[in-house]
Design a protein around this motif. Structure first.
Motif, PDB file in Angstrom:
ATOM      1  N   GLY A  19       0.758  -1.236  -0.115  1.00 32.71           N
ATOM      2  CA  GLY A  19      -0.017  -0.007  -0.016  1.00 32.71           C
ATOM      3  C   GLY A  19       1.038   1.129  -0.163  1.00 32.71           C
ATOM      4  N   LYS A  20       0.298   2.549  -0.325  1.00 35.32           N
ATOM      5  CA  LYS A  20       0.945   3.526  -0.621  1.00 35.32           C
ATOM      6  C   LYS A  20       1.279   4.356   0.668  1.00 35.32           C
ATOM      7  N   ASP A  21       0.301   3.977   1.337  1.00 34.41           N
ATOM      8  CA  ASP A  21       0.020   4.809   2.674  1.00 34.41           C
ATOM      9  C   ASP A  21      -0.786   3.777   3.584  1.00 34.41           C
ATOM     10  N   GLU A  22      -1.010   4.627   4.826  1.00 30.16           N
ATOM     11  CA  GLU A  22      -1.769   3.789   6.025  1.00 30.16           C
ATOM     12  C   GLU A  22      -3.257   3.606   5.492  1.00 30.16           C
ATOM     13  N   ASP A  26      -1.919  -3.384   1.638  1.00 33.57           N
ATOM     14  CA  ASP A  26      -1.091  -4.331   0.800  1.00 33.57           C
ATOM     15  C   ASP A  26      -2.187  -5.238  -0.046  1.00 33.57           C
ATOM     16  N   ARG A  27      -1.703  -5.575  -1.287  1.00 31.64           N
ATOM     17  CA  ARG A  27      -2.708  -6.751  -1.882  1.00 31.64           C
ATOM     18  C   ARG A  27      -1.861  -7.391  -2.796  1.00 31.64           C
ATOM     19  N   LEU A  28      -2.407  -8.751  -2.908  1.00 33.59           N
ATOM     20  CA  LEU A  28      -1.949  -9.602  -3.813  1.00 33.59           C
ATOM     21  C   LEU A  28      -2.487  -9.651  -5.388  1.00 33.59           C
TER      22      LEU A  28
END
Length: 757
Positions: A14-17, A21-23
């Motif tokens: 992910g770019k920020d909070e 995140d991803r698959l």
């Protein structure tokens, strides 16, 4: 396990909070999935053949075949492999091979489906009289368009089954059945494409939806138009090209059944359908042409009885102010141009500016031209229109795109010039009393016939035949009119009484007061001079008039005889001078062999020396020798043989002594000779033409009028005849006189008679 996931899945932080995140699939996995999806979707395509193929379109077939061949070319050509460069995990070489095989399998299946639909649809056309044209919807192929001709579409549709049966003459194509080296299908398609998928004939001819036989006079169905034929020819040419391309390498699934040679079956069915359409096209036009008449031309010449009527008709106009000549020209132009367009020029594509068999780089057109050639050989009377190659005349007049207009225009121009010649000679004079007062102008006879021969039309070509028939009638009426004018001149001077064998001789009896009868000399001279002027005035219209025209040969002989008499009398074109003296040499027969000569079927039994010492012939001549005391006009000949050898010279001078009785007599009759009919015979009265009449009535010439032989005989009683039969109690004695003229005396002028047209 993780090695597998690592090749397939990757983590995208992910770019920020706020973004987790991803698959996601790796780029290689995404590429592979896309290729496999293409294969799966291709294998799920519907390859079934619909039962109803009536909506199939030849234009769509051609486009689909082109797309198919282009796609196969692209797949076979070197290109960057989209599966190359994958990680070793994916075994990219094997995967790419699998992908390509499946993709080609789908392509081949599409090609098979397309060819089966084409074959089956073309097979359905076997029962259609219009063959390939039946691919076009009925309202478009049968919609009626204006035309100089009439084609009944209902009859064509109803007779389709029977006509189809004898139209299957499948001759071997002269260009072969296979094509090799298929390449650049897109470019070749563009070169021959119309640029649109619609039917061009629908836009140009605007057919209606009429499909019945109610009133179709002056209309033809769309399928019989030149544009419709060429549209279908373009479709068939493209199909031929692409279908042959389908036989190069592997372009469809050739299974072990009837589909093994599928593209060949399509070519055969296409040829069968194309030939059927062309045969129907030619047959319908052959029938329409056979029924065609030129109504305006018929109306122009109908009920025309004489030259005056014809001139009036030529100069007439209809209610709209259009001249009858222009009406005929418009009618002929349309009829001739149309039959040429759909006949000899049917295989000329005016949009592409090419003859079907004139483009060696595109042999499919040549094959179509062969089909049309065979159709014309089967169903068209080739002796009618276009017996020779008309292509050399394409650029004469209207440009190469419309050669039929050029040829039709040349013919109608010739006919128009014929009409102008008629109008130029409209007012034929009734007399020619003044020299050079009127002269005819040339009429362009035979121009139409010469053009017809030049273009190779047969003698039974009916449209130009109608023009020639009109010209024949014009010549007939003109010839009759000229004869009438000459007969009027003749009657004005010489009357209606028939002459004795011809002018200037009038009926009379030999050895009587009427023996030298002739027409009035002054009137005869005027007659000859006026006929001479008439001949000169009519020179142009007579020059090329056919000899078969009524009275033509008689008139030529009439002119010739009149000219000869004009020359004989030295008149030329004058009346107050001429008649130059005519020298005459008179000889006499010598010996018994001359006395026994046969003349007019009669013979002398002996010479006159056994009846009298002298023969006197008084013809009113001026005698130039003074032997034996001769006087003017009287020729004295001693009968003894030794005295007859020297000829006498005389002349026929003008004006002669008129009113003098002319005769022949025996003088100094011998003692004891009995002449039961007397020693003198009267021949008639002297006149300016008495010498001519004397020679014509009493003599005979063997050299066309220069030397004349005259036999004069007298009855003498035989000595000791006693009381025998009358025909045996007498014999004929006399002399044969030989007249040699300074110039030839012409034969009589045959009386010219009026004719009925």
């Amino acid at each position: 396990m993780f090695d597998v996931f690592g090749a397939i899945i990757t983590l995208v932080p992910g770019k920020d909070e706020f973004v987790k995140d991803r698959l996601v699939l790796t780029s290689a996995a995404t590429n592979v999935r896309g290729r496999l999806r293409e294969v799966a979707e291709g294998l799920e395509l519907d390859f079934s053949i619909p039962q109803d193929l009536s909506r199939e379109s030849a234009a769509v077939w051609a486009e689909n075949l082109k797309t198919h061949l282009v796609a196969l070319e692209e797949e076979e050509s070197p290109q960057k492999d989209s599966l190359a460069g994958l990680p070793e995990f994916w075994r990219s070489e094997d995967l790419g091979s699998l992908y390509g095989e499946y993709r080609r399998l789908v392509r081949y299946g599409q090609g098979t489906t397309l060819l089966i639909k084409i074959r089956d649809r073309l097979r359905q056309l076997q029962d259609e009289v219009l063959g390939f044209a039946a691919m076009i919807p009925q309202d478009k192929r049968l919609g009626m368009t204006q035309s100089p001709y009439t084609i009944h579409v209902g009859l064509a549709e109803q007779s389709g089954r029977s006509r189809r049966g004898d139209s299957e003459a499948k001759s071997q194509d002269r260009s072969g059945t296979e094509r090799t080296g298929a390449s650049k299908w897109a470019e070749r398609g563009r070169r021959r494409s119309r640029g649109e998928s619609g039917d061009r004939s629908e836009k140009s001819s605007r057919p209606t939806r009429t499909r019945t036989n109610r009133d179709v006079t002056g209309r033809v169905p769309a399928y019989a138009t030149h544009e419709f034929l060429n549209d279908r020819a373009e479709e068939m040419a493209l199909l031929l090209m692409y279908l042959r391309g389908m036989g190069d390498g592997r372009s469809y699934l050739a299974l072990q059944d009837e589909n093994e040679r599928l593209h060949t079956q399509c070519l055969q069915e296409l040829e069968s359908a194309g030939r059927a359409y062309m045969l129907a096209f030619v047959r319908d036009w052959n029938d329409a042409y056979g029924d065609k008449t030129l109504e305006k031309l018929d109306a122009l010449s109908k009920h025309v009885r004489n030259w005056k009527d014809l001139v009036a008709k030529i100069g007439s106009q209809n209610r709209r102010g259009t001249s009858s000549v222009n009406e005929v020209v418009a009618e002929f132009d349309a009829a001739m141009a149309t039959i040429l367009q759909v006949g000899p020029f049917a295989s000329y594509n005016s949009r592409l500016d090419v003859y079907w068999d004139g483009d060696a780089s595109f042999p499919e057109w040549v094959r179509l031209a062969n089909w049309m050639y065979d159709a014309r050989a089967t169903a068209w009377n080739s002796a009618r229109v276009g017996g020779t190659d008309l292509r050399s005349y394409a650029d004469e007049r209207a440009g190469s795109k419309r050669p039929w207009d050029a040829i039709a225009g040349n013919l109608s121009d010739s006919w128009r010039r014929l009409c102008e010649g008629i109008k130029d000679n409209a007012e034929l004079p009734k007399s020619f009393k003044r020299p050079n007062e009127w002269s005819s102008t040339s009429i362009p006879w035979r121009e139409i016939e010469q053009l017809r021969d030049r273009y190779g039309f047969g003698e039974d070509e009916k449209l130009t035949g109608a023009l020639l028939e009109f010209e024949r009638k014009v010549q007939e009426l003109l010839s009759v009119e000229v004869t009438r004018i000459l007969a009027d001149i003749q009657e004005r001077y010489l009357g209606r009484s028939p002459p004795d064998g011809g002018w200037p001789f009038m009926p009379g009896e030999k050895y009587t007061a009427t023996g030298l009868n002739a027409v009035d000399f002054v009137k005869f001279k005027k007659f000859l001079v006026e006929v001479r002027r008439a001949e000169k005035a009519f020179e142009q219209v007579e020059k090329k008039l056919v000899e078969s025209a009524p009275g033509r040969l008689e008139r030529l002989r009439f002119f010739e005889r009149c000219a000869e008499w004009n020359e004989f009398l030295d008149l030329k074109d004058k009346l107050n001078t001429g008649e130059r003296a005519l020298g005459v040499v008179v000889g006499c027969g010598v010996g018994i062999e001359d006395a026994n000569s046969d003349l007019f079927g009669k013979r002398l039994d002996d010479t006159a020396q056994h009846a009298a010492k002298m023969v006197v012939v008084d013809l009113g001549l001026k005698i130039h020798s003074s032997n034996d005391g001769e006087i003017d006009g009287a020729l004295r000949i001693r009968t003894e043989t030794q005295y007859k050898k020297e000829p006498r010279e005389a002349s026929w001078e003008w004006p002669p002594t008129e009113g003098k009785e002319l005769l022949i007599r025996l003088d100094q009759v011998l003692e004891g000779v009995h002449l039961p009919d007397g020693a003198q015979k009267k021949m008639g009265m002297s006149s300016p033409l008495s010498l001519c009449t004397y020679l014509y009535r009493y003599g005979k010439s063997n050299d066309s009028g220069k030397t004349w032989y005259v036999l004069h005989g007298f009855k003498r009683a035989k000595s000791g005849a006693g009381g025998g039969p009358a025909d045996k109690a007498f014999e004929t004695v006399g002399e044969r006189l030989i007249y040699t003229l300074e110039r030839r005396m012409p034969k009589p002028i045959q009386q010219i008679r009026r004719l009925r047209p």
